[in-house]
Design a protein around this motif. Structure first.
Motif, mmCIF file in Angstrom:
data_model
loop_
_atom_site.group_PDB
_atom_site.id
_atom_site.type_symbol
_atom_site.label_atom_id
_atom_site.label_comp_id
_atom_site.label_asym_id
_atom_site.label_seq_id
_atom_site.Cartn_x
_atom_site.Cartn_y
_atom_site.Cartn_z
ATOM 1 N N ASP A 1 0.858 -0.689 0.231
ATOM 2 C CA ASP A 1 0.005 -0.221 0.319
ATOM 3 C C ASP A 1 1.191 1.089 0.588
ATOM 4 O OD1 ASP A 1 -1.887 1.694 0.341
ATOM 5 O OD2 ASP A 1 -2.643 1.631 2.239
ATOM 6 N N SER A 2 1.027 2.091 -1.269
ATOM 7 C CA SER A 2 1.789 3.312 -0.672
ATOM 8 C C SER A 2 1.243 4.087 0.099
ATOM 9 C CB SER A 2 1.617 4.227 -2.720
ATOM 10 O OG SER A 2 0.174 4.137 -2.858
ATOM 11 N N GLN A 3 -0.179 4.141 0.090
ATOM 12 C CA GLN A 3 -0.292 5.270 1.173
ATOM 13 C C GLN A 3 -0.750 4.684 2.872
ATOM 14 O OE1 GLN A 3 -3.327 8.126 -0.684
ATOM 15 N NE2 GLN A 3 -3.936 9.069 2.770
ATOM 16 N N TRP A 4 -0.410 5.453 3.850
ATOM 17 C CA TRP A 4 -0.286 5.025 5.311
ATOM 18 C C TRP A 4 -2.003 5.329 5.574
ATOM 19 C CZ3 TRP A 4 2.171 3.378 9.411
ATOM 20 C CH2 TRP A 4 3.457 2.420 9.177
ATOM 21 N N THR A 5 -2.547 4.397 6.508
ATOM 22 C CA THR A 5 -3.878 4.858 6.729
ATOM 23 C C THR A 5 -4.311 4.957 7.918
ATOM 24 O OG1 THR A 5 -4.545 2.784 6.693
ATOM 25 C CG2 THR A 5 -4.849 3.514 4.795
ATOM 26 N N THR A 6 -4.882 5.376 8.753
ATOM 27 C CA THR A 6 -5.116 5.217 10.020
ATOM 28 C C THR A 6 -5.314 3.965 10.329
ATOM 29 O OG1 THR A 6 -6.610 6.726 10.158
ATOM 30 C CG2 THR A 6 -6.706 6.207 12.373
ATOM 31 N N PHE B 1 1.296 7.926 12.512
ATOM 32 C CA PHE B 1 0.216 8.864 12.472
ATOM 33 C C PHE B 1 0.404 10.083 11.857
ATOM 34 C CE2 PHE B 1 -1.050 5.718 15.246
ATOM 35 C CZ PHE B 1 -2.159 5.246 15.811
ATOM 36 N N ASN B 2 1.703 10.571 11.580
ATOM 37 C CA ASN B 2 2.357 11.349 10.855
ATOM 38 C C ASN B 2 1.728 11.939 9.825
ATOM 39 O OD1 ASN B 2 2.305 13.296 13.172
ATOM 40 N ND2 ASN B 2 4.150 13.318 12.892
ATOM 41 N N ASN B 3 2.455 10.134 9.101
ATOM 42 C CA ASN B 3 1.768 9.682 7.410
ATOM 43 C C ASN B 3 0.257 9.807 7.257
ATOM 44 O OD1 ASN B 3 5.408 10.387 7.030
ATOM 45 N ND2 ASN B 3 5.695 8.833 6.883
ATOM 46 N N THR B 4 0.514 9.244 8.171
ATOM 47 C CA THR B 4 -1.327 8.794 7.522
ATOM 48 C C THR B 4 -2.028 10.004 6.506
ATOM 49 O OG1 THR B 4 -2.359 10.100 9.390
ATOM 50 C CG2 THR B 4 -1.767 7.337 9.495
ATOM 51 N N GLY B 5 -2.668 9.764 5.504
ATOM 52 C CA GLY B 5 -2.987 10.287 4.350
ATOM 53 C C GLY B 5 -2.717 11.378 3.772
ATOM 54 N N VAL B 6 -0.920 11.226 3.974
ATOM 55 C CA VAL B 6 0.583 11.966 3.104
ATOM 56 C C VAL B 6 0.669 10.982 2.012
ATOM 57 C CG1 VAL B 6 2.448 13.046 2.886
ATOM 58 C CG2 VAL B 6 1.165 13.183 5.318
ATOM 59 N N LYS B 7 0.383 11.312 0.789
ATOM 60 C CA LYS B 7 0.529 10.593 -0.252
ATOM 61 C C LYS B 7 1.504 10.525 -0.309
ATOM 62 C CE LYS B 7 -4.154 11.004 -2.315
ATOM 63 N NZ LYS B 7 -4.397 10.286 -2.946
ATOM 64 N N GLU B 8 2.993 9.875 -1.237
ATOM 65 C CA GLU B 8 3.749 9.966 -2.031
ATOM 66 C C GLU B 8 3.711 10.517 -3.212
ATOM 67 O OE1 GLU B 8 5.715 5.947 -2.337
ATOM 68 O OE2 GLU B 8 5.364 5.652 0.144
ATOM 69 N N GLU B 9 5.282 11.197 -3.381
ATOM 70 C CA GLU B 9 5.055 11.884 -4.528
ATOM 71 C C GLU B 9 6.399 11.249 -5.569
ATOM 72 O OE1 GLU B 9 5.490 16.192 -4.212
ATOM 73 O OE2 GLU B 9 4.886 16.247 -2.611
#
Length: 124
Positions: free
Chosen positions: A37-42, A115-123
């Motif tokens: 998964d490329s994005q952290w989720t809660t 938790f800081n990376n939740t919702g932050v999309k990778e560029e």
């Protein structure tokens, strides 16, 4: 005295081995899921928190188990370093506490970053 001795009690360590395998399996599963998964989720961050909490609990139960070291270890260390049993025991306890604190700080940083990376999309 025997020049080759084991400091850690093997029976005590074997008692924790199944729990260690379960936690390694959780950690590997979480790592595979994180890499796919490329994005952290809660949900993923909460799973990471849970696994880190279990690692800390396992470490605490292992490190502060009174049977962790063999009974011959402290007298052996007293003889080698020409010290007292109290000083050797204090050094062992301080070392165990430092290890536990280092693991707690490291795991806390990992959970905070998750938790800081939740919702932050990778560029890309």
């Amino acid at each position: 005295m025997n020049t080759f001795m084991f400091a850690l009690n093997g029976d005590t360590l074997l008692y924790y081995f199944p729990l260690l395998l379960v936690l390694v399996t959780f950690e590997l599963s979480l790592s595979v899921y994180k890499s796919s998964d490329s994005q952290w989720t809660t949900k993923l961050a909460a799973g990471n928190f849970f696994v880190n909490l279990l690692w800390i609990a396992l470490l605490l139960s292992i490190v502060f188990n009174p049977n962790l070291f063999t009974p011959e270890f402290v007298p052996y260390m007293v003889e080698i370093y020409d010290s007292t049993a109290e000083k050797i025991t204090l050094i062992i306890n301080l070392s165990k506490t430092a290890i536990v604190l280092a693991v707690i700080v490291t795991n806390s940083i990992d959970v905070h970053n998750a938790f800081n990376n939740t919702g932050v999309k990778e560029e890309t």
